[in-house]
Design an enzyme around this catalytic site. Structure first.
Site, PDB file in Angstrom:
ATOM      1  N   LYS A  39      -8.058   3.450  -6.676  1.00  0.00           N
ATOM      2  CA  LYS A  39      -8.944   3.042  -5.570  1.00  0.00           C
ATOM      3  C   LYS A  39      -9.263   4.213  -4.640  1.00  0.00           C
ATOM      4  O   LYS A  39     -10.406   4.438  -4.289  1.00  0.00           O
ATOM      5  CB  LYS A  39      -8.297   1.961  -4.672  1.00  0.00           C
ATOM      6  CG  LYS A  39      -7.870   0.701  -5.340  1.00  0.00           C
ATOM      7  CD  LYS A  39      -7.352  -0.318  -4.309  1.00  0.00           C
ATOM      8  CE  LYS A  39      -6.122   0.092  -3.533  1.00  0.00           C
ATOM      9  NZ  LYS A  39      -4.860   0.045  -4.287  1.00  0.00           N
TER      10      LYS A  39
ATOM     11  N   ARG B 137      -4.971  -7.168   1.851  1.00  0.00           N
ATOM     12  CA  ARG B 137      -3.851  -7.173   0.908  1.00  0.00           C
ATOM     13  C   ARG B 137      -3.103  -8.504   0.909  1.00  0.00           C
ATOM     14  O   ARG B 137      -2.128  -8.647   0.180  1.00  0.00           O
ATOM     15  CB  ARG B 137      -2.876  -6.073   1.300  1.00  0.00           C
ATOM     16  CG  ARG B 137      -2.816  -4.894   0.305  1.00  0.00           C
ATOM     17  CD  ARG B 137      -1.888  -3.882   0.922  1.00  0.00           C
ATOM     18  NE  ARG B 137      -1.354  -2.899   0.075  1.00  0.00           N
ATOM     19  CZ  ARG B 137      -1.755  -1.636   0.029  1.00  0.00           C
ATOM     20  NH1 ARG B 137      -2.808  -1.262   0.716  1.00  0.00           N
ATOM     21  NH2 ARG B 137      -1.121  -0.759  -0.699  1.00  0.00           N
TER      22      ARG B 137
ATOM     23  N   ARG C  70       2.255  12.110  -8.495  1.00  0.00           N
ATOM     24  CA  ARG C  70       1.225  12.566  -7.540  1.00  0.00           C
ATOM     25  C   ARG C  70       1.767  13.590  -6.548  1.00  0.00           C
ATOM     26  O   ARG C  70       2.897  13.466  -6.086  1.00  0.00           O
ATOM     27  CB  ARG C  70       0.715  11.395  -6.691  1.00  0.00           C
ATOM     28  CG  ARG C  70       0.076  10.303  -7.461  1.00  0.00           C
ATOM     29  CD  ARG C  70      -0.788   9.419  -6.609  1.00  0.00           C
ATOM     30  NE  ARG C  70      -0.106   8.597  -5.630  1.00  0.00           N
ATOM     31  CZ  ARG C  70      -0.583   7.434  -5.193  1.00  0.00           C
ATOM     32  NH1 ARG C  70      -1.727   6.973  -5.634  1.00  0.00           N
ATOM     33  NH2 ARG C  70       0.075   6.742  -4.292  1.00  0.00           N
TER      34      ARG C  70
ATOM     35  N   ARG D 266       4.285  11.706  -1.371  1.00  0.00           N
ATOM     36  CA  ARG D 266       4.494  10.626  -0.406  1.00  0.00           C
ATOM     37  C   ARG D 266       5.911  10.090  -0.543  1.00  0.00           C
ATOM     38  O   ARG D 266       6.405   9.940  -1.655  1.00  0.00           O
ATOM     39  CB  ARG D 266       3.489   9.496  -0.677  1.00  0.00           C
ATOM     40  CG  ARG D 266       2.139   9.733  -0.038  1.00  0.00           C
ATOM     41  CD  ARG D 266       1.105   8.748  -0.489  1.00  0.00           C
ATOM     42  NE  ARG D 266       1.519   7.346  -0.470  1.00  0.00           N
ATOM     43  CZ  ARG D 266       0.697   6.337  -0.743  1.00  0.00           C
ATOM     44  NH1 ARG D 266      -0.563   6.581  -1.036  1.00  0.00           N
ATOM     45  NH2 ARG D 266       1.131   5.098  -0.724  1.00  0.00           N
TER      46      ARG D 266
ATOM     47  N   ARG E  30       6.405  -1.918  -4.542  1.00  0.00           N
ATOM     48  CA  ARG E  30       4.987  -2.030  -4.157  1.00  0.00           C
ATOM     49  C   ARG E  30       4.214  -2.874  -5.171  1.00  0.00           C
ATOM     50  O   ARG E  30       3.322  -3.637  -4.816  1.00  0.00           O
ATOM     51  CB  ARG E  30       4.362  -0.636  -4.013  1.00  0.00           C
ATOM     52  CG  ARG E  30       4.844   0.077  -2.743  1.00  0.00           C
ATOM     53  CD  ARG E  30       4.661   1.580  -2.809  1.00  0.00           C
ATOM     54  NE  ARG E  30       3.283   1.998  -2.875  1.00  0.00           N
ATOM     55  CZ  ARG E  30       2.883   3.223  -3.227  1.00  0.00           C
ATOM     56  NH1 ARG E  30       3.779   4.147  -3.543  1.00  0.00           N
ATOM     57  NH2 ARG E  30       1.609   3.526  -3.252  1.00  0.00           N
TER      58      ARG E  30
END
Ligand code: AMP
Length: 214
Positions: A13, A88, A127, A161, A172
């Site tokens: 996204k 969400r 990432r 992160r 998550r």
């Protein structure tokens, strides 16, 4: 034109919102980025949400709805925006609907990124981001041309992160399936839902999105 990008963490996204922002002049509104900025700036709100985020859980609807409502009122949202990571929960979806009608706005497209959960774990845990310019990289799928040096700005410091470790990513994903996935049916009932194949390569997903947005 105002668009919602919907999908689990790691579905692309954010990456695609940045691309569509550049191509179409829509502003990316990422609630995750807004909250991370609050944490970096050590604001009261940042201190309040830090633990919840690091545990991979959702911040309360009340906080998020206020944050996004204020942001939508800013002048650069007038040509349209992409909601990335919001709504969400069904509560947020209802609040968004009321908020937009109060502001005389509406959502043109809700686009779901269809992906395979297990693939999201390796996408997310690999990432990293350049500390100087924010360019995103991946240990496997997008390495800098010269190891340890950012292609864009030449920076040599990179960060991950704190919520991108496997344990938190799994939390998550659970939060996504329990609290966010029901929104798909909510928008399907309103006949604004479209789906793109989030497992396709980055350029292909961008092309599909451009086609859906029209
Ligand atoms: P993201 O950058 O979208 O992956 O979001 C990172 C984290 O920020 C999430 O795991 C949540 O803790 C929090 N967060 C972001 N957006 C929302 C939202 N709309 N509702 C609740 N929590 C959110």
């Amino acid at each position: 034109m105002n668009v919602i990008f919907l999908g689990p963490p790691g579905c692309g996204k954010g990456t695609q919102a940045k691309r569509i922002e550049q191509m179409r002049g829509l502003v990316q509104l990422s609630t995750g980025d807004m909250l991370r900025l609050e944490i970096t700036e050590e604001t009261e709100l940042g201190n309040q949400v830090k633990e919840v985020m690091n545990a991979g859980q959702l911040v309360s609807d009340d906080i998020i709805v206020k944050l996004i409502s204020k942001r939508i009122d800013e002048p650069n949202c007038q040509n349209g925006f992409i909601l990335d990571g919001f709504p969400r929960t069904l509560g947020q979806a209802d609040a968004l609907s009321i908020m937009l009608s109060d502001k005389g706005l509406e959502i043109s497209h809700v686009i779901e990124f269809a992906v395979d959960d297990e693939a999201m774990i390796s996408r997310i845990t690999g990432r990293l981001t350049c500390d100087s310019c924010g360019t995103g990289y991946h240990d496997e799928y997008r390495k800098p041309q010269k190891e340890g040096v950012c292609d864009v700005c030449g920076g040599t410091e990179f960060s991950r992160r704190p919520d991108d470790n496997e344990e938190t990513v799994r939390a998550r994903l659970v939060a996504y399936h329990e609290q966010t996935a029901p929104i798909i049916a909510y928008y399907d009932d309103k006949s604004v839902l479209r789906s793109v194949n989030g497992m396709a390569d980055i350029d292909q997903v961008t092309a599909e999105l451009n086609e859906v947005i029209g």
